[in-house]
Design a protein around this motif. Structure first.
Motif, mmCIF file in Angstrom:
data_model
loop_
_atom_site.group_PDB
_atom_site.id
_atom_site.type_symbol
_atom_site.label_atom_id
_atom_site.label_comp_id
_atom_site.label_asym_id
_atom_site.label_seq_id
_atom_site.Cartn_x
_atom_site.Cartn_y
_atom_site.Cartn_z
ATOM 1 N N TYR A 1 -10.788 13.819 2.133
ATOM 2 C CA TYR A 1 -11.837 12.686 2.565
ATOM 3 C C TYR A 1 -10.619 11.714 2.941
ATOM 4 O O TYR A 1 -11.179 10.605 3.038
ATOM 5 C CB TYR A 1 -12.519 12.105 1.226
ATOM 6 N N THR A 2 -9.675 12.093 3.420
ATOM 7 C CA THR A 2 -8.668 10.974 3.977
ATOM 8 C C THR A 2 -9.490 10.353 5.236
ATOM 9 O O THR A 2 -9.052 9.404 5.577
ATOM 10 C CB THR A 2 -7.361 11.942 4.491
ATOM 11 N N GLU A 3 -10.182 11.131 6.016
ATOM 12 C CA GLU A 3 -10.671 10.598 7.333
ATOM 13 C C GLU A 3 -12.067 9.858 7.147
ATOM 14 O O GLU A 3 -12.651 9.353 7.990
ATOM 15 C CB GLU A 3 -10.759 11.662 8.248
ATOM 16 N N ASP A 4 -12.350 9.949 5.631
ATOM 17 C CA ASP A 4 -13.628 9.306 5.485
ATOM 18 C C ASP A 4 -13.635 7.616 5.713
ATOM 19 O O ASP A 4 -12.702 7.134 5.460
ATOM 20 C CB ASP A 4 -14.143 9.630 4.023
ATOM 21 N N ASP A 5 -14.883 7.038 6.397
ATOM 22 C CA ASP A 5 -14.891 5.787 6.662
ATOM 23 C C ASP A 5 -14.529 5.030 5.322
ATOM 24 O O ASP A 5 -14.090 3.891 5.537
ATOM 25 C CB ASP A 5 -16.148 5.633 7.270
ATOM 26 N N TYR A 6 -14.997 5.444 4.362
ATOM 27 C CA TYR A 6 -14.805 4.340 3.102
ATOM 28 C C TYR A 6 -13.577 4.694 2.337
ATOM 29 O O TYR A 6 -13.319 4.172 1.253
ATOM 30 C CB TYR A 6 -16.034 4.762 2.011
ATOM 31 N N TYR A 7 -12.577 5.874 2.866
ATOM 32 C CA TYR A 7 -11.159 5.593 2.157
ATOM 33 C C TYR A 7 -10.323 4.796 2.914
ATOM 34 O O TYR A 7 -10.164 4.778 4.356
ATOM 35 C CB TYR A 7 -10.744 7.161 2.337
ATOM 36 N N GLY A 8 -9.949 3.821 2.328
ATOM 37 C CA GLY A 8 -9.116 2.904 2.985
ATOM 38 C C GLY A 8 -7.754 2.312 2.015
ATOM 39 O O GLY A 8 -8.119 2.162 0.724
ATOM 40 N N ILE A 9 -6.676 1.953 2.471
ATOM 41 C CA ILE A 9 -5.733 1.297 1.814
ATOM 42 C C ILE A 9 -5.436 -0.022 1.930
ATOM 43 O O ILE A 9 -5.411 -0.252 2.972
ATOM 44 C CB ILE A 9 -4.416 2.179 2.030
ATOM 45 N N ALA A 10 -5.871 -0.797 1.121
ATOM 46 C CA ALA A 10 -5.911 -2.375 1.030
ATOM 47 C C ALA A 10 -4.255 -2.929 1.182
ATOM 48 O O ALA A 10 -4.116 -3.858 1.971
ATOM 49 C CB ALA A 10 -6.337 -3.092 0.072
ATOM 50 N N ALA A 11 -3.414 -2.227 0.469
ATOM 51 C CA ALA A 11 -1.978 -2.829 0.259
ATOM 52 C C ALA A 11 -1.116 -1.448 -0.169
ATOM 53 O O ALA A 11 -1.692 -0.264 -0.528
ATOM 54 C CB ALA A 11 -1.950 -3.843 -0.833
ATOM 55 N N TYR A 12 -0.018 -1.925 -0.038
ATOM 56 C CA TYR A 12 1.183 -0.771 -0.506
ATOM 57 C C TYR A 12 2.292 -1.345 -1.132
ATOM 58 O O TYR A 12 2.509 -2.448 -0.751
ATOM 59 C CB TYR A 12 1.402 0.252 0.501
ATOM 60 N N LEU A 13 2.771 -0.727 -2.298
ATOM 61 C CA LEU A 13 4.080 -1.108 -2.935
ATOM 62 C C LEU A 13 5.255 -0.247 -2.297
ATOM 63 O O LEU A 13 5.303 0.879 -2.457
ATOM 64 C CB LEU A 13 3.812 -1.273 -4.414
ATOM 65 N N ASP A 14 6.410 -0.914 -2.035
ATOM 66 C CA ASP A 14 7.872 -0.402 -1.878
ATOM 67 C C ASP A 14 8.672 -1.149 -2.475
ATOM 68 O O ASP A 14 8.484 -2.193 -3.256
ATOM 69 C CB ASP A 14 7.931 -0.258 -0.307
ATOM 70 N N ALA A 15 9.692 -0.774 -2.344
ATOM 71 C CA ALA A 15 11.125 -1.279 -2.848
ATOM 72 C C ALA A 15 11.180 -2.840 -2.693
ATOM 73 O O ALA A 15 12.010 -3.560 -3.356
ATOM 74 C CB ALA A 15 12.359 -0.626 -2.382
ATOM 75 N N GLU A 16 10.524 -3.441 -1.634
ATOM 76 C CA GLU A 16 10.474 -4.709 -1.225
ATOM 77 C C GLU A 16 9.436 -5.471 -1.960
ATOM 78 O O GLU A 16 9.313 -6.725 -1.729
ATOM 79 C CB GLU A 16 10.390 -5.188 0.077
ATOM 80 N N GLY A 17 8.458 -4.939 -2.469
ATOM 81 C CA GLY A 17 7.375 -5.406 -3.259
ATOM 82 C C GLY A 17 6.007 -4.911 -2.554
ATOM 83 O O GLY A 17 6.114 -4.056 -2.118
ATOM 84 N N GLY A 18 4.933 -5.736 -2.865
ATOM 85 C CA GLY A 18 3.662 -5.478 -2.155
ATOM 86 C C GLY A 18 3.398 -6.057 -0.873
ATOM 87 O O GLY A 18 3.797 -7.039 -0.370
ATOM 88 N N HIS A 19 2.619 -5.253 0.000
ATOM 89 C CA HIS A 19 2.302 -5.545 1.313
ATOM 90 C C HIS A 19 0.673 -5.277 1.680
ATOM 91 O O HIS A 19 0.285 -4.432 1.196
ATOM 92 C CB HIS A 19 3.260 -4.829 2.329
ATOM 93 N N SER A 20 0.261 -6.393 2.334
ATOM 94 C CA SER A 20 -1.175 -6.004 2.946
ATOM 95 C C SER A 20 -1.276 -5.178 4.145
ATOM 96 O O SER A 20 -0.236 -5.205 4.768
ATOM 97 C CB SER A 20 -1.629 -7.300 3.145
ATOM 98 N N THR A 21 -2.186 -4.121 4.053
ATOM 99 C CA THR A 21 -2.368 -3.535 5.265
ATOM 100 C C THR A 21 -3.355 -4.020 6.347
ATOM 101 O O THR A 21 -3.385 -3.511 7.391
ATOM 102 C CB THR A 21 -2.775 -2.036 4.896
ATOM 103 N N GLY A 22 -4.167 -5.055 5.725
ATOM 104 C CA GLY A 22 -5.275 -5.654 6.580
ATOM 105 C C GLY A 22 -6.525 -4.857 6.404
ATOM 106 O O GLY A 22 -7.573 -5.351 7.214
ATOM 107 N N TYR A 23 -6.726 -3.723 5.694
ATOM 108 C CA TYR A 23 -7.613 -3.040 5.659
ATOM 109 C C TYR A 23 -8.898 -3.783 4.914
ATOM 110 O O TYR A 23 -8.615 -4.265 3.752
ATOM 111 C CB TYR A 23 -7.543 -1.755 4.979
ATOM 112 N N THR A 24 -10.137 -3.649 5.097
ATOM 113 C CA THR A 24 -11.222 -3.948 4.521
ATOM 114 C C THR A 24 -12.160 -2.893 4.879
ATOM 115 O O THR A 24 -12.513 -2.483 5.785
ATOM 116 C CB THR A 24 -11.913 -5.344 5.066
#
Length: 399
Positions: free
Chosen positions: A338-361
């Motif tokens: 369901y990766t391409e589904d409209d309701y699958y979205g990533i709001a933020a992600y964590l990496d070695a530098e901390g958390g980041h927003s993707t801008g997804y709503t």
């Protein structure tokens, strides 16, 4: 099948702003409900055809024994001596419009002479909706851990949750599935985000009540969390999202970038249990109006004769404050994505530098919930999966 009534359609419109930034097309959701009902019924029939196989029965026996032993170990570790209780749902927990065919019993005590199957069996025909919105608060890169409680913002009723994934086509367990779990804290605040109506201390760098685990050979992932609180416009719920073919990195983290999304779901909890939990501290400090299960816009998508969004649970002792052990078996199509589904979205992600927003709503394109526009306050990694940012600028995604 759920009867989609005028009342239900009105509810979807009324609660379209349950999460800040969410936008939903009620008519599109109506079509999706029908499609999801059909998919779930097919899955339920598939499960029924293989549920009596020798391997399925052996899995059931192992599951019952495991749950009994788990509860015994938890009670021993916590020094609980009083008799535990089992609860199933009551019909009134979901109103008639949901048309849910639950197997209901009242609350009862059990003792050493009670069959373990009577207490710890799971409904192997249970199947959740094959997909459901993950909400705008899904964060990639969470810590690989079973205990998602942290020192701060995690006070509440302890919840030990076992999630077991079963392939509806074979009734076989699904090992090595990466399962993300997240829910709000006792006063209705999520970690990992920072948006109007939900300002978590630490913002995108906060991680409380979030984690990821790989399922074992029996398709089981276990988490220690708390019973979720409530916030405006949503019934009490716990989020789950699973990926197949995820990668375990050398540093022990799990990468789900470009891994198929096999299931997106929300678990709901009976109103009677919620009332009991929210009479305790710090839940009772939450002054936000409660939204019940039958008022929630997503419970109608999750509940049907073919799939049941309520986990089974037992009280660990005779008091709610002793905590809960809950479990659910989820039937899914192991080959689905369901990766391409409209309701699958990533709001933020964590990496070695901390958390980041993707801008997804959800349904809202690339405008970040923090008001900073496309991309939020961070830039997605170069291997950010195509389709994960619904409506995001092409420069921020790659295949």
């Amino acid at each position: 099948m759920v009867a989609f009534s005028k009342l239900a359609l009105t509810a979807l419109v009324s609660y379209a702003a349950a999460h800040p930034g969410e936008k939903h097309d009620a008519h599109k959701m109506k079509r999706e409900i029908v499609a999801r009902d059909n998919a779930a019924q097919l899955g339920a029939r598939s499960l029924a055809s293989c549920s009596n196989s020798a391997s399925a029965q052996a899995l059931k026996a192992r599951s019952i024994q495991r749950r009994a032993e788990t509860v015994s170990k938890i009670r021993q570790k916590r020094g609980i001596q009083t008799t535990a209780r089992k609860n199933k749902r009551a019909l009134e927990d979901l109103q008639a419009w949901e048309k849910v065919n639950h197997n209901m019993t009242g609350t009862y005590d059990y003792d050493m002479f009670t069959s373990l199957e009577d207490v710890f069996s799971g409904n192997t025909s249970c199947i959740l909706a094959p997909e459901i919105t993950d909400g705008p608060y899904y964060v990639v890169g969470e810590k690989m851990r079973s205990n998602v409680k942290e020192d701060k913002y995690c006070d509440g009723i302890d919840l030990f949750l076992e999630v077991q994934y079963i392939d509806v086509n074979t009734c076989e367990p699904m090992p090595a599935v990466a399962v993300d779990i997240w829910n709000c804290n006792a006063t209705g605040v999520y970690s990992g985000i920072s948006t109007s109506g939900n300002y978590a201390e630490g913002g995108y760098n906060s991680t409380y009540l979030r984690g990821i685990q790989l399922t074992d050979s029996d398709g089981v992932a276990s988490f220690e969390t708390i019973f979720p609180g409530h916030y405006s416009g949503r019934a009490v719920h716990t989020h789950l999202l699973s990926h197949t073919n995820a990668t375990v990195n050398p540093n022990g983290t799990i990468s789900v970038w470009n891994a198929p999304v096999s299931h997106i779901g929300q678990l709901f909890w009976p109103e009677e249990l919620r009332v009991e939990v929210e009479a305790t501290y710090p839940y009772n400090t939450n002054t936000v109006e409660v939204t019940t299960n039958d008022e929630d816009m997503w419970s109608i998508l999750q509940a049907d004769e073919s799939f049941d969004p309520f986990p089974q649970f037992v009280y660990l002792g005779d008091s709610i404050e002793d905590g809960l052990f809950a479990w659910i078996q989820i039937g899914i199509n192991g080959s689905a994505d369901y990766t391409e589904d409209d309701y699958y979205g990533i709001a933020a992600y964590l990496d070695a530098e901390g958390g980041h927003s993707t801008g997804y709503t959800v349904g809202g394109g690339g405008e970040g919930g923090n008001g900073t526009g496309p991309g939020g306050n961070g830039t997605a990694p170069g291997d950010f999966p195509s389709g994960a940012l619904s409506g995001a600028p092409p420069s921020e995604t790659s295949a």
